[in-house]
Design a protein around this motif. Structure first.
Motif: not given
Length: 812
Positions: A398-409
């Protein structure tokens, strides 16, 4: 009532009303003291202290199995002293927080963050190891840093600035916090609070009196019970912890199973194991502001097991729910040799630990209402340091990607970040030819690189050392790039690390005794570094094997935080009487300084200017030595040169340095090399408290300040030509900074017609050298205290989260 007998009892307060009812039983073997005598209650819970002439309190030394409403009672004219206690479960594992040297009378973010940490992580207690500071500071703390606000017991130690005017030095401390020396139990360990023996005003106690109390205390408790001591200062730099009662008698504390000694005073973070005694000392700076040696603002968390063994880690303050995707950068991700991209996230919150970080990657359709249901896309990231998490991801076509990040405190909060990016295949296997061997690329710290780089820069790779990086700016030799880490928690994650400069593949990692916090150098094919305890290492760059090692016999506080320097044949390292010249190839001592000693923690890297070695001693002076003999040529501590944090540069036959003069108006000096006399100087209007060297050009002098950023001045007239303001610092490191200053701790490097630098706001900047106009910027999400290392096409830089980054000039 001086010297009168003190009678009373300790009882089980079943109904919690604070008064002893008929059915409530006494507590036997509880420990009470009048400040000199220490005894246990009888079978009925009663006690009869003989009293002494300086008695001011009757104090209950709370046991691990109970808690009490009031642990000390002022001496009264008549009546008995009653202590109401309630049982609690004795813990096998204990945790507590150490704060120190707050020296404040006003609210700032650190207080709310400490409160949140206490509420979320529930330590068993908080201890303040002194220098609450003067009457106003003690009043403020007695109202705002207490068990009521924190939700856990808060204990205070007496510091030198807590001895104030009165009938005796500790009188006002007692009015706010009670006794200045006492003990208590948590878990299986006895915790002992001892007072600073001197300070701003004379104390009402003497060393023999404290020694007598300590003897009585240790006689009451089991000799083998683990013990942890708190004091404002460290008892000894040596191996044996001997408390000297007088000229004849001492108490050898390791003979009573002393496990750890916690202190403040020096405004420096350091941990050290004291030889065969096995005692560990923990020095903690202030959580309110930058330390004297630029230790970051923070507090220490200590865990204690059932045998009394300790481990610790730091929580850095002033960080509110920070999260940043450090890689990919600028919408591009570079494939590595395994066909993967590296994902790196910097995230931190002072009030609660980050327990885990998860990421998901979506294709061209992105993260939306439908794709959000694809739970199998979420993966766990690996924790590399207290601030950084990473993962590797195998891409598809794929040409484009989306990265999603969640940090749990730990607090239950979730921090969220996302980025879109494209994948690029870059030829990164071609070896780099680097020769960046000193700070700013040379021994004079003249940071000029004639080669120009084409903008914009692109992140090629990043890697993490596994701990934090302070001022260890990267050095480059051929196709190897190196930096070093520190671990002020346990001194276990202290490494010198080498990577392939082109690909970022780790080549080797060498463990050091303690943290290498400042500049390493390269000479004779070796990378040479000195750690906080004065141990100097020479590592073969090709193999990662130790070539030689020398103990400089530093044996003092503060620890070694100065950057070292080399001319390629000789390495100059050490501080005070341990300052020396070493043969780079063998480690043999050529000469050793005998001219001066002492001093606070000093961060400026040493400078070689022709045949002169320039060395700094914070809160004292600048010293010039003959490089061949070590003879002291001159020193100066006048005209603002005493309180000075910046690196000295050498250009056009003169020394150039910036100093703070006052906190409002910094100053730049041009000094004669051989005499140290001032040629000229001018005010900058900046706060020059950062560890930066001036950049001296034909027509301009560029100064990186600790506030508000970078400015250029006409070299001839001192007139300001332009100023560029960076953002507020993420954490505070310059001495006593705590008011959203916009700080640099690095030296800007001139690359062609641009200057490149990182700042404490977590950004890297590229400015036009003539106008100060911003040309390029990227955000890392962690403070940068290092100076860039530059090669033909790239530069390398490190952040406090423990990451090293390789940025290449534009090829796309």
């Amino acid at each position: 009532m001086a010297g009168a007998q003190l009678k009373g009892y300790v009882f089980h307060d079943k109904n919690g009303n604070g008064a002893r009812d008929i059915e409530e039983q006494g507590i036997s073997d509880a420990v009470v003291s009048d400040g000199f005598h220490v005894i246990r209650t009888d079978k009925k819970g009663r006690f009869n202290l003989p009293g002494w002439e300086k008695q001011r309190f009757v104090t209950l030394y709370t046991g691990a199995g109970f808690s009490c409403m009031e642990r000390y009672l002022p001496i009264c004219e008549e009546g008995e002293y009653a202590f109401a206690v309630t049982p609690k479960k004795t813990k096998q594992q204990v945790s507590f927080v150490q704060i120190s040297d707050t020296e404040t009378f006003e609210h700032r973010d650190w207080l709310d963050q400490l409160k949140q940490y206490s509420q979320v992580h529930k330590p068993d207690f908080i201890v303040h190891t002194g220098d609450i500071c003067y009457r106003s500071g003690m009043v403020w703390h007695s109202e705002n840093v207490t068990e009521v606000q924190m939700g856990v017991p808060v204990y205070y130690c007496l510091g030198n600035h807590d001895l104030v005017k009165g009938d005796y030095g500790e009188q006002f401390f007692e009015q706010c916090f009670g006794p200045a020396w006492y003990a208590f139990e948590e878990g299986n360990t006895l915790y002992v609070v001892t007072p600073m023996m001197g300070g701003d005003y004379k104390p009402g106690f003497t060393r023999p009196e404290i020694g007598g109390w300590l003897k009585n205390l240790l006689n009451v408790y089991d000799r083998n019970q683990p013990k942890v001591f708190f004091n404002h200062d460290l008892l000894t730099d040596g191996d044996s912890f001997r408390f000297k009662i007088d000229g004849k008698e001492s108490i050898v504390l390791e003979g009573f199973n002393l496990k750890a000694w916690l202190y403040g005073h020096w405004h420096e973070n350091m941990v050290k194991k004291h030889g065969d005694s096995g005692v560990i000392s923990y020095g903690t700076s202030t959580l309110v502001k930058g330390g004297i040696d630029h230790s970051p603002s923070g507090f220490r968390v200590i865990n204690v097991d059932k045998e009394g063994n300790t481990d610790s880690h730091f929580r850095w303050t002033y960080l509110n729910r920070q999260i940043e995707i450090a890689s990919p950068q600028k919408g591009k991700a570079i494939l590595n040799s395994q066909g993967e991209i590296e994902i790196s996230v910097n995230t931190y919150h002072s009030g609660a630990e980050v327990d885990s970080v998860k990421y998901g990657i979506w294709g061209e359709s992105g993260f939306n209402w439908n794709s959000a249901l694809e739970a199998n896309r979420w993966k766990k990231m690996i924790k590399n340091s207290d601030w950084n998490w990473s993962a590797s991801y195998k891409t598809n076509d794929q040409k484009q990607y989306e990265l999603v990040v969640d940090a749990y405190l730990r607090s239950g909060e979730i921090l969220h970040a996302k980025k879109k990016f494209a994948v690029h295949k870059e030829d990164i296997d071609e070896p780099v030819e680097g020769n960046w061997y000193n700070l700013a690329g040379n021994m004079a710290h003249d940071p000029l690189v004639k080669k120009d780089h084409k903008l914009p820069y692109q992140l090629i790779w990043s890697a993490n050392v596994g701990s934090n990086i302070f001022m260890s700016s990267p050095v480059v030799h051929k196709n190897f790039v190196m930096t070093s880490s520190f671990d002020d928690g346990n001194a276990e994650k202290c490494h010198i690390v080498c990577w392939d400069a082109a690909t970022g593949k780790e080549q080797w990692k060498y463990n050091t005794l303690n943290g290498v916090k400042n500049q390493m150098v390269i000479a004779e094919g070796l990378v040479i570094a000195t750690d906080m305890q004065g141990m100097t290492y020479a590592i073969d760059i090709e193999t990662g094997k130790l070539h030689w090692k020398r103990d400089l016999q530093l044996n003092r506080l503060p620890g070694f935080v100065t950057g070292i320097v080399t001319d390629g044949k000789v390495v100059y390292t050490g501080f005070g009487k341990s300052l020396c010249a070493l043969n780079a190839a063998t480690g043999e001592i050529i000469w050793k300084n005998e001219a001066w000693n002492g001093g606070e923690g000093t961060t400026p890297t040493m400078t070689i200017a022709d045949d002169v070695l320039v060395v700094s001693k914070h809160w004292s002076a600048i010293f010039a030595h003959d490089t061949k003999t070590g003879k002291l040529l001159w020193s100066r501590g006048d005209d603002g040169l005493r309180f000075r944090d910046g690196v000295v540069g050498y250009r056009d036959g003169s020394l150039w340095l910036a100093e703070r003069k006052t906190f409002e108006k910094g100053k730049v000096h041009q000094l004669e090399l051989k005499t140290g006399k001032t040629i000229r100087s001018f005010l900058t209007g900046m706060q020059n408290t950062g560890t930066s060297a001036p950049v001296v050009l034909e027509e301009l002098i560029i100064v990186a300040g600790s506030h508000p950023g970078v400015a250029a001045f006409d070299r001839a007239s001192g007139e300001k030509k332009w100023q560029f303001e960076v953002d507020a610092a993420m954490i505070y490191t310059p001495s006593y900074f705590c008011d959203r200053e916009q700080s640099l701790e690095s030296t800007p490097v001139v690359v062609g017609d641009k200057i490149v630098f990182g700042a404490m706001d977590g950004n890297i900047y590229v400015l036009d050298i003539d106008t100060g106009k911003l040309l390029w910027k990227t955000k890392l999400g962690a403070p940068v205290l290092t100076t860039v290392a530059v090669t033909e096409e790239c530069f390398y830089i490190c952040d406090f989260a423990g990451n090293i980054y390789c940025f290449s000039e534009s090829k796309f």
